[in-house]
Scaffold this motif. Structure first.
Motif, PDB file in Angstrom:
ATOM      1  N   HIS A  21       1.178   4.615  13.413  1.00 32.66           N
ATOM      2  CA  HIS A  21      -0.146   5.242  13.337  1.00 32.66           C
ATOM      3  C   HIS A  21      -0.800   5.178  11.962  1.00 32.66           C
ATOM      4  O   HIS A  21      -1.972   5.518  11.841  1.00 32.66           O
ATOM      5  N   GLY A  22      -0.067   4.779  10.936  1.00 32.43           N
ATOM      6  CA  GLY A  22      -0.625   4.676   9.592  1.00 32.43           C
ATOM      7  C   GLY A  22      -0.356   5.916   8.761  1.00 32.43           C
ATOM      8  O   GLY A  22      -0.108   6.998   9.288  1.00 32.43           O
ATOM      9  N   ALA A  23      -0.416   5.744   7.449  1.00 30.33           N
ATOM     10  CA  ALA A  23      -0.166   6.842   6.508  1.00 30.33           C
ATOM     11  C   ALA A  23      -1.491   7.371   5.986  1.00 30.33           C
ATOM     12  O   ALA A  23      -1.787   7.319   4.796  1.00 30.33           O
ATOM     13  N   THR A  24      -2.305   7.880   6.913  1.00 33.44           N
ATOM     14  CA  THR A  24      -3.610   8.414   6.531  1.00 33.44           C
ATOM     15  C   THR A  24      -3.753   9.843   7.042  1.00 33.44           C
ATOM     16  O   THR A  24      -3.038  10.267   7.958  1.00 33.44           O
ATOM     17  N   ARG A  25      -4.667  10.539   6.464  1.00 27.44           N
ATOM     18  CA  ARG A  25      -4.947  11.912   6.901  1.00 27.44           C
ATOM     19  C   ARG A  25      -5.367  11.924   8.373  1.00 27.44           C
ATOM     20  O   ARG A  25      -4.982  12.815   9.123  1.00 27.44           O
ATOM     21  N   ASP A  26      -6.117  10.928   8.802  1.00 22.20           N
ATOM     22  CA  ASP A  26      -6.561  10.853  10.200  1.00 22.20           C
ATOM     23  C   ASP A  26      -5.411  10.616  11.172  1.00 22.20           C
ATOM     24  O   ASP A  26      -5.551  10.834  12.369  1.00 22.20           O
ATOM     25  N   ALA A  27      -4.275  10.162  10.660  1.00 23.34           N
ATOM     26  CA  ALA A  27      -3.132   9.868  11.521  1.00 23.34           C
ATOM     27  C   ALA A  27      -2.207  11.062  11.719  1.00 23.34           C
ATOM     28  O   ALA A  27      -1.246  10.965  12.478  1.00 23.34           O
ATOM     29  N   VAL A  28      -2.480  12.192  11.072  1.00 23.03           N
ATOM     30  CA  VAL A  28      -1.576  13.347  11.164  1.00 23.03           C
ATOM     31  C   VAL A  28      -1.365  13.773  12.617  1.00 23.03           C
ATOM     32  O   VAL A  28      -0.220  13.949  13.054  1.00 23.03           O
ATOM     33  N   ILE A  29      -2.421  13.928  13.386  1.00 26.22           N
ATOM     34  CA  ILE A  29      -2.282  14.375  14.778  1.00 26.22           C
ATOM     35  C   ILE A  29      -1.524  13.331  15.611  1.00 26.22           C
ATOM     36  O   ILE A  29      -0.591  13.694  16.334  1.00 26.22           O
ATOM     37  N   PRO A  30      -1.855  12.041  15.537  1.00 24.23           N
ATOM     38  CA  PRO A  30      -1.063  11.069  16.283  1.00 24.23           C
ATOM     39  C   PRO A  30       0.416  11.041  15.852  1.00 24.23           C
ATOM     40  O   PRO A  30       1.302  10.852  16.691  1.00 24.23           O
ATOM     41  N   ILE A  31       0.691  11.222  14.570  1.00 25.14           N
ATOM     42  CA  ILE A  31       2.080  11.254  14.096  1.00 25.14           C
ATOM     43  C   ILE A  31       2.803  12.452  14.689  1.00 25.14           C
ATOM     44  O   ILE A  31       3.911  12.333  15.220  1.00 25.14           O
ATOM     45  N   LEU A  32       2.175  13.624  14.617  1.00 28.58           N
ATOM     46  CA  LEU A  32       2.778  14.828  15.200  1.00 28.58           C
ATOM     47  C   LEU A  32       2.977  14.656  16.700  1.00 28.58           C
ATOM     48  O   LEU A  32       4.003  15.046  17.255  1.00 28.58           O
ATOM     49  N   SER A  33       1.990  14.059  17.353  1.00 28.15           N
ATOM     50  CA  SER A  33       2.062  13.846  18.799  1.00 28.15           C
ATOM     51  C   SER A  33       3.232  12.931  19.156  1.00 28.15           C
ATOM     52  O   SER A  33       3.948  13.178  20.131  1.00 28.15           O
ATOM     53  N   GLU A  34       3.427  11.900  18.379  1.00 30.77           N
ATOM     54  CA  GLU A  34       4.528  10.962  18.629  1.00 30.77           C
ATOM     55  C   GLU A  34       5.878  11.661  18.488  1.00 30.77           C
ATOM     56  O   GLU A  34       6.758  11.503  19.336  1.00 30.77           O
ATOM     57  N   ILE A  35       6.039  12.450  17.443  1.00 31.40           N
ATOM     58  CA  ILE A  35       7.301  13.170  17.237  1.00 31.40           C
ATOM     59  C   ILE A  35       7.517  14.167  18.370  1.00 31.40           C
ATOM     60  O   ILE A  35       8.620  14.268  18.916  1.00 31.40           O
ATOM     61  N   ASN A  36       6.472  14.890  18.749  1.00 32.37           N
ATOM     62  CA  ASN A  36       6.562  15.856  19.844  1.00 32.37           C
ATOM     63  C   ASN A  36       6.920  15.156  21.155  1.00 32.37           C
ATOM     64  O   ASN A  36       7.719  15.655  21.941  1.00 32.37           O
TER      65      ASN A  36
END
Length: 165
Positions: A21-36
């Protein structure tokens, strides 16, 4: 799934999500979603690792642990604690309540032996309340995992839950 935190490669899991998802502020929700999605919850230990990987002062990207925690704790579809193998999300909105929601949630509580917000000791079930599932026309409604049940009556609860045995 819900593995114990000690058994999880937090750095590897976060790295994989950030690669996707990338290492950007906009990617925080997709990163959290992936881990969840992968674990069924977001271990609190993952939050500082996400912040560490996205906090890049030389590029003008500043994040605090509290930013990541706020995002992870705000959304009802994220959990910071391990949940049961099957998660029931019961709609507590007014339309569902008016259509008999109180009786259905009572039937769920009786059947599971749980109060809203609890997970069974065997980690099979979690019973959660949500403000709306967006299908008011067929209330009362609830989700079991990703399966939606509408126009539910208390008499149907046992049969619905039996599908997940």
């Amino acid at each position: 799934m819900n593995p114990e935190v000690k058994d999880i490669d937090i750095v590897g899991l976060v790295s994989k999500a950030i690669e996707e998802h990338g290492a950007t502020r906009d990617a925080v929700i997709p990163i959290l979603s992936e881990i969840n999605r992968v674990l069924g919850y977001i271990p609190v230990a993952a939050l500082p690792e996400i912040r560490r990987r996205i906090h890049i002062p030389e590029e003008g990207v500043f994040l605090a642990d509290s930013h990541i925690y706020s995002a992870a704790s705000f959304y009802q579809l994220f959990s910071l604690q391990p949940l049961g193998r099957h998660v029931i999300r019961f709609c507590e909105s007014a339309p569902c309540h008016v259509e008999g929601g109180r009786q259905v949630i009572e039937a769920l509580q009786d059947e599971l032996g749980l109060q809203p917000g609890e997970t069974s000791e065997d980690r099979k079930w979690s019973l959660l309340m949500t403000s709306c599932l967006g299908v008011c026309a067929v209330g009362p409604v609830f989700l079991v995992d990703e399966d939606l049940y509408g126009n539910v009556t208390p008499e149907q609860v046992h049969e619905i839950l039996a599908r997940y045995q």
